[in-house]
Design a protein around this motif. Structure first.
Motif, PDB file in Angstrom:
ATOM      1  N   LEU A 120       0.577  -1.425   0.050  1.00  0.00           N
ATOM      2  CA  LEU A 120       0.044   0.088  -0.218  1.00  0.00           C
ATOM      3  C   LEU A 120       0.958   1.295   0.014  1.00  0.00           C
ATOM      4  O   LEU A 120       0.565   2.228  -0.492  1.00  0.00           O
ATOM      5  N   ASP A 121       1.915   1.323   0.814  1.00  0.00           N
ATOM      6  CA  ASP A 121       2.856   2.310   0.842  1.00  0.00           C
ATOM      7  C   ASP A 121       3.571   2.560  -0.704  1.00  0.00           C
ATOM      8  O   ASP A 121       3.908   1.854  -1.315  1.00  0.00           O
ATOM      9  N   LEU A 122       4.230   3.848  -0.938  1.00  0.00           N
ATOM     10  CA  LEU A 122       5.083   4.110  -1.825  1.00  0.00           C
ATOM     11  C   LEU A 122       6.279   3.098  -1.725  1.00  0.00           C
ATOM     12  O   LEU A 122       6.710   2.888  -0.589  1.00  0.00           O
ATOM     13  N   GLU A 123       6.823   2.838  -3.002  1.00  0.00           N
ATOM     14  CA  GLU A 123       8.023   2.029  -2.922  1.00  0.00           C
ATOM     15  C   GLU A 123       9.144   2.858  -2.135  1.00  0.00           C
ATOM     16  O   GLU A 123       9.349   4.257  -2.769  1.00  0.00           O
ATOM     17  N   LYS A 124       9.909   2.408  -1.276  1.00  0.00           N
ATOM     18  CA  LYS A 124      11.056   3.268  -0.691  1.00  0.00           C
ATOM     19  C   LYS A 124      12.588   3.117  -1.542  1.00  0.00           C
ATOM     20  O   LYS A 124      13.139   2.185  -1.403  1.00  0.00           O
ATOM     21  N   THR A 125      12.309   3.869  -2.715  1.00  0.00           N
ATOM     22  CA  THR A 125      13.698   3.729  -3.603  1.00  0.00           C
ATOM     23  C   THR A 125      14.699   4.404  -2.830  1.00  0.00           C
ATOM     24  O   THR A 125      14.612   5.244  -1.991  1.00  0.00           O
ATOM     25  N   ARG A 126      15.808   4.168  -3.426  1.00  0.00           N
ATOM     26  CA  ARG A 126      16.917   4.652  -2.798  1.00  0.00           C
ATOM     27  C   ARG A 126      17.188   6.317  -3.330  1.00  0.00           C
ATOM     28  O   ARG A 126      16.794   6.712  -4.339  1.00  0.00           O
ATOM     29  N   LEU A 127      17.521   7.307  -2.588  1.00  0.00           N
ATOM     30  CA  LEU A 127      17.624   8.499  -2.697  1.00  0.00           C
ATOM     31  C   LEU A 127      18.825   8.754  -3.577  1.00  0.00           C
ATOM     32  O   LEU A 127      19.866   8.215  -3.756  1.00  0.00           O
ATOM     33  N   VAL A 128      18.346   9.658  -4.685  1.00  0.00           N
ATOM     34  CA  VAL A 128      19.444   9.984  -5.645  1.00  0.00           C
ATOM     35  C   VAL A 128      19.711  11.581  -5.651  1.00  0.00           C
ATOM     36  O   VAL A 128      19.174  12.350  -5.543  1.00  0.00           O
ATOM     37  N   LEU A 129      21.198  11.588  -5.320  1.00  0.00           N
ATOM     38  CA  LEU A 129      21.806  13.102  -5.495  1.00  0.00           C
ATOM     39  C   LEU A 129      22.726  13.112  -6.464  1.00  0.00           C
ATOM     40  O   LEU A 129      23.662  12.846  -6.334  1.00  0.00           O
ATOM     41  N   ASP A 130      22.353  13.765  -7.387  1.00  0.00           N
ATOM     42  CA  ASP A 130      23.224  14.063  -8.735  1.00  0.00           C
ATOM     43  C   ASP A 130      23.797  15.290  -8.909  1.00  0.00           C
ATOM     44  O   ASP A 130      22.979  16.298  -8.968  1.00  0.00           O
ATOM     45  N   THR A 131      24.979  15.585  -8.501  1.00  0.00           N
ATOM     46  CA  THR A 131      25.641  17.021  -8.290  1.00  0.00           C
ATOM     47  C   THR A 131      25.496  17.860  -9.723  1.00  0.00           C
ATOM     48  O   THR A 131      25.247  18.875  -9.561  1.00  0.00           O
ATOM     49  N   ASP A 132      25.653  17.187 -10.838  1.00  0.00           N
ATOM     50  CA  ASP A 132      25.401  17.731 -11.995  1.00  0.00           C
ATOM     51  C   ASP A 132      23.902  18.419 -12.104  1.00  0.00           C
ATOM     52  O   ASP A 132      23.802  19.709 -12.509  1.00  0.00           O
ATOM     53  N   PHE A 133      23.052  17.667 -11.850  1.00  0.00           N
ATOM     54  CA  PHE A 133      21.693  18.144 -11.715  1.00  0.00           C
ATOM     55  C   PHE A 133      21.637  19.257 -10.546  1.00  0.00           C
ATOM     56  O   PHE A 133      20.711  20.414 -11.265  1.00  0.00           O
ATOM     57  N   LEU A 134      22.266  19.112  -9.472  1.00  0.00           N
ATOM     58  CA  LEU A 134      21.858  20.095  -8.683  1.00  0.00           C
ATOM     59  C   LEU A 134      22.674  21.293  -8.902  1.00  0.00           C
ATOM     60  O   LEU A 134      22.034  22.575  -8.632  1.00  0.00           O
ATOM     61  N   ASN A 135      23.763  21.489  -9.546  1.00  0.00           N
ATOM     62  CA  ASN A 135      24.430  22.585 -10.030  1.00  0.00           C
ATOM     63  C   ASN A 135      23.847  23.348 -11.029  1.00  0.00           C
ATOM     64  O   ASN A 135      23.526  24.300 -11.077  1.00  0.00           O
ATOM     65  N   GLU A 136      23.111  22.529 -11.980  1.00  0.00           N
ATOM     66  CA  GLU A 136      22.226  23.286 -13.328  1.00  0.00           C
ATOM     67  C   GLU A 136      21.021  23.892 -12.491  1.00  0.00           C
ATOM     68  O   GLU A 136      20.741  24.850 -12.855  1.00  0.00           O
ATOM     69  N   LYS A 137      20.405  23.015 -11.586  1.00  0.00           N
ATOM     70  CA  LYS A 137      19.363  23.742 -10.788  1.00  0.00           C
ATOM     71  C   LYS A 137      19.542  24.783 -10.137  1.00  0.00           C
ATOM     72  O   LYS A 137      18.878  26.085  -9.941  1.00  0.00           O
ATOM     73  N   ASN A 138      20.594  25.006  -9.297  1.00  0.00           N
ATOM     74  CA  ASN A 138      21.178  26.135  -8.590  1.00  0.00           C
ATOM     75  C   ASN A 138      21.516  27.219  -9.519  1.00  0.00           C
ATOM     76  O   ASN A 138      20.996  28.478  -9.009  1.00  0.00           O
ATOM     77  N   ARG A 139      22.096  27.024 -10.716  1.00  0.00           N
ATOM     78  CA  ARG A 139      22.308  28.294 -11.911  1.00  0.00           C
ATOM     79  C   ARG A 139      21.120  28.808 -12.232  1.00  0.00           C
ATOM     80  O   ARG A 139      20.823  29.988 -12.293  1.00  0.00           O
ATOM     81  N   LEU A 140      20.295  27.849 -12.352  1.00  0.00           N
ATOM     82  CA  LEU A 140      18.635  28.384 -12.995  1.00  0.00           C
ATOM     83  C   LEU A 140      18.159  29.194 -11.703  1.00  0.00           C
ATOM     84  O   LEU A 140      17.652  30.276 -12.021  1.00  0.00           O
ATOM     85  N   ILE A 141      18.105  28.720 -10.671  1.00  0.00           N
ATOM     86  CA  ILE A 141      17.410  29.504  -9.582  1.00  0.00           C
ATOM     87  C   ILE A 141      18.325  30.774  -9.262  1.00  0.00           C
ATOM     88  O   ILE A 141      17.589  31.670  -9.153  1.00  0.00           O
ATOM     89  N   LYS A 142      19.383  30.853  -9.082  1.00  0.00           N
ATOM     90  CA  LYS A 142      20.236  32.072  -9.011  1.00  0.00           C
ATOM     91  C   LYS A 142      19.902  33.234 -10.014  1.00  0.00           C
ATOM     92  O   LYS A 142      19.644  34.121  -9.756  1.00  0.00           O
ATOM     93  N   LYS A 143      19.691  32.758 -11.411  1.00  0.00           N
ATOM     94  CA  LYS A 143      19.269  33.562 -12.265  1.00  0.00           C
ATOM     95  C   LYS A 143      18.060  34.314 -12.037  1.00  0.00           C
ATOM     96  O   LYS A 143      17.861  35.631 -12.168  1.00  0.00           O
ATOM     97  N   TYR A 144      17.163  33.322 -11.933  1.00  0.00           N
ATOM     98  CA  TYR A 144      15.681  33.826 -11.888  1.00  0.00           C
ATOM     99  C   TYR A 144      15.408  34.625 -10.479  1.00  0.00           C
ATOM    100  O   TYR A 144      14.551  35.384 -10.439  1.00  0.00           O
ATOM    101  N   SER A 145      16.129  34.317  -9.312  1.00  0.00           N
ATOM    102  CA  SER A 145      16.250  35.014  -7.981  1.00  0.00           C
ATOM    103  C   SER A 145      16.334  36.521  -8.334  1.00  0.00           C
ATOM    104  O   SER A 145      15.676  37.301  -7.941  1.00  0.00           O
ATOM    105  N   ILE A 146      17.506  36.770  -9.085  1.00  0.00           N
ATOM    106  CA  ILE A 146      17.710  38.232  -9.509  1.00  0.00           C
ATOM    107  C   ILE A 146      16.619  38.775 -10.272  1.00  0.00           C
ATOM    108  O   ILE A 146      16.548  40.126  -9.941  1.00  0.00           O
ATOM    109  N   MET A 147      16.007  38.350 -11.270  1.00  0.00           N
ATOM    110  CA  MET A 147      15.190  38.600 -12.267  1.00  0.00           C
ATOM    111  C   MET A 147      13.972  39.039 -11.018  1.00  0.00           C
ATOM    112  O   MET A 147      13.197  39.995 -11.547  1.00  0.00           O
ATOM    113  N   PHE A 148      13.513  37.998 -10.314  1.00  0.00           N
ATOM    114  CA  PHE A 148      12.438  38.370  -9.316  1.00  0.00           C
ATOM    115  C   PHE A 148      12.680  39.391  -8.568  1.00  0.00           C
ATOM    116  O   PHE A 148      11.705  40.095  -8.236  1.00  0.00           O
TER     117      PHE A 148
END
Length: 367
Positions: A120-148
């Protein structure tokens, strides 16, 4: 306002609210059912479908009742302002308690079925921490934070300018503007009345800014079965979310700036600013609802994370986990994000809107 105008404004508003609530579970994704973590394979099982139907019936009854209350306020008591506030607030409160009732039923049903069903519960999959994804995400957030931030800073500067013009303002200043842009309510000039308009504009603008940035920073849940595609999909949707937040920020701040200019000049709000901004806000909100519905983080295949644990949610709607540094997390029921009140920032942000509302009521009552 006359009875016809009150009817045209209030009944469609109540109906729109009803439609949004009626389909809320359908927009909530494939990970939670009425605020309870559940394998989506069971969403369509008879026991859970019956609870979904029960919720919709109760919400429909509430809509009918509060529509009747609206008509009584308009045509019997001629209380047009009460007809705008009381039924809508009453319906929101009613649907919240209706949700709590169904939420507890779902929890009880899940607990009972878990004795004989082990998935019944959600499948407890392993957590994924992808540094490339996080870096791309942070760059996008930084850009839009300035625009906001840019339109918000302009609003603050306009607020400062408004206060410097205090002595040149007339004794009566506008405090409300109708659909035509014309001022239809006035109050006596005072530090409180002028400062209240500035504080409301800057305060709400700050909440919009923090909400936009915090939402983009919320946890992205990748799919371990197809990591490369999942990263691209998350960044694609994050960029679209950011663009809609940018539209919302600009439209809202332009509205606030127009209000401050109209206050200084004791004038109407330009209708070619009022309505385009209003339409832009509505379209952006609708599109963002669609994006949220399609978000990869709400899909069945997204990884299991700490905010999927039922124990950290109060009433299935309030996230409280002091061990999770996340400021914003995705809602379990409905569209959007909510704060983690387990953090200090979350507690402050959770309380601030109530303070602003109380402040606005105090200012309004003193006018």
């Amino acid at each position: 306002m006359n009875s016809t105008m009150a009817l045209i404004i209030n009944i469609p508003t109540l109906f729109l609210l009803y439609i949004m609530i009626y389909f809320t579970q359908a927009l909530s994704g494939k990970r939670q059912f009425y605020g309870v973590s559940l394998n989506s394979d069971y969403f369509t099982k008879e026991d859970f479908k019956a609870l979904d139907k029960n919720f919709k019936v109760l919400v429909t009854i509430g809509f009918i009742v509060f529509s009747i209350v609206t008509l009584i306020c308009i045509y019997v008591f001629k209380a047009y302002e009460i007809a705008t506030l009381l039924p809508i607030l009453g319906f929101c409160l009613y649907q919240f308690f209706t949700f709590l009732y169904i939420h507890n039923k779902v929890k009880k049903l899940k607990k009972g079925l878990s004795l004989e069903i082990n998935n019944l519960d959600l499948e407890k999959t392993r957590l994924v921490l992808d540094t490339d994804f996080l870096n791309e995400k942070n760059r996008l957030i930084k850009k839009y934070s300035i625009m906001f931030m840019i339109p918000f800073i302009v609003t603050v500067l306009m607020g400062v300018y408004t206060m410097t013009q205090y002595n040149s303002l007339p004794d009566m200043i506008p405090t409300h503007w109708g659909p035509s842009g014309a001022a239809d309510e006035f109050s006596k000039k005072s530090i409180a009345s002028v400062g209240g308009i500035i504080a409301m504009s800057a305060g709400v603008g700050l909440i919009i800014y923090v909400s936009s940035v915090g939402s983009l920073k919320s946890r992205g849940k990748l799919n371990v079965d197809d990591l490369d595609y999942s990263k691209k999909a998350h960044l694609h949707y994050l960029n679209k979310f950011a663009l809609t937040f940018l539209v919302l920020n600009i439209a809202c701040q332009v509205m606030f700036i127009s209000i401050l200019i109209a206050t200084v000049n004791t004038s109407s709000i330009n209708i070619f600013i009022l309505w385009p901004c209003t339409i832009a806000i509505i379209i952006a909100a609708i599109y963002q609802t669609y994006l949220y519905y399609k978000s990869p983080s709400k899909s069945k295949t997204a990884v299991y994370t700490v905010d999927d644990e039922d124990s950290f949610w109060i009433f299935g709607t309030i996230y409280n986990n002091h061990d999770d540094p996340s400021f914003f997390v995705q809602k379990r029921f409905g569209v959007g994000w909510t704060v983690n009140i387990g953090t200090t920032k979350g507690k402050i942000f959770f309380i601030v809107p109530f303070i602003i509302i109380i402040f606005a009521l105090i200012i309004t009552s003193s006018m």
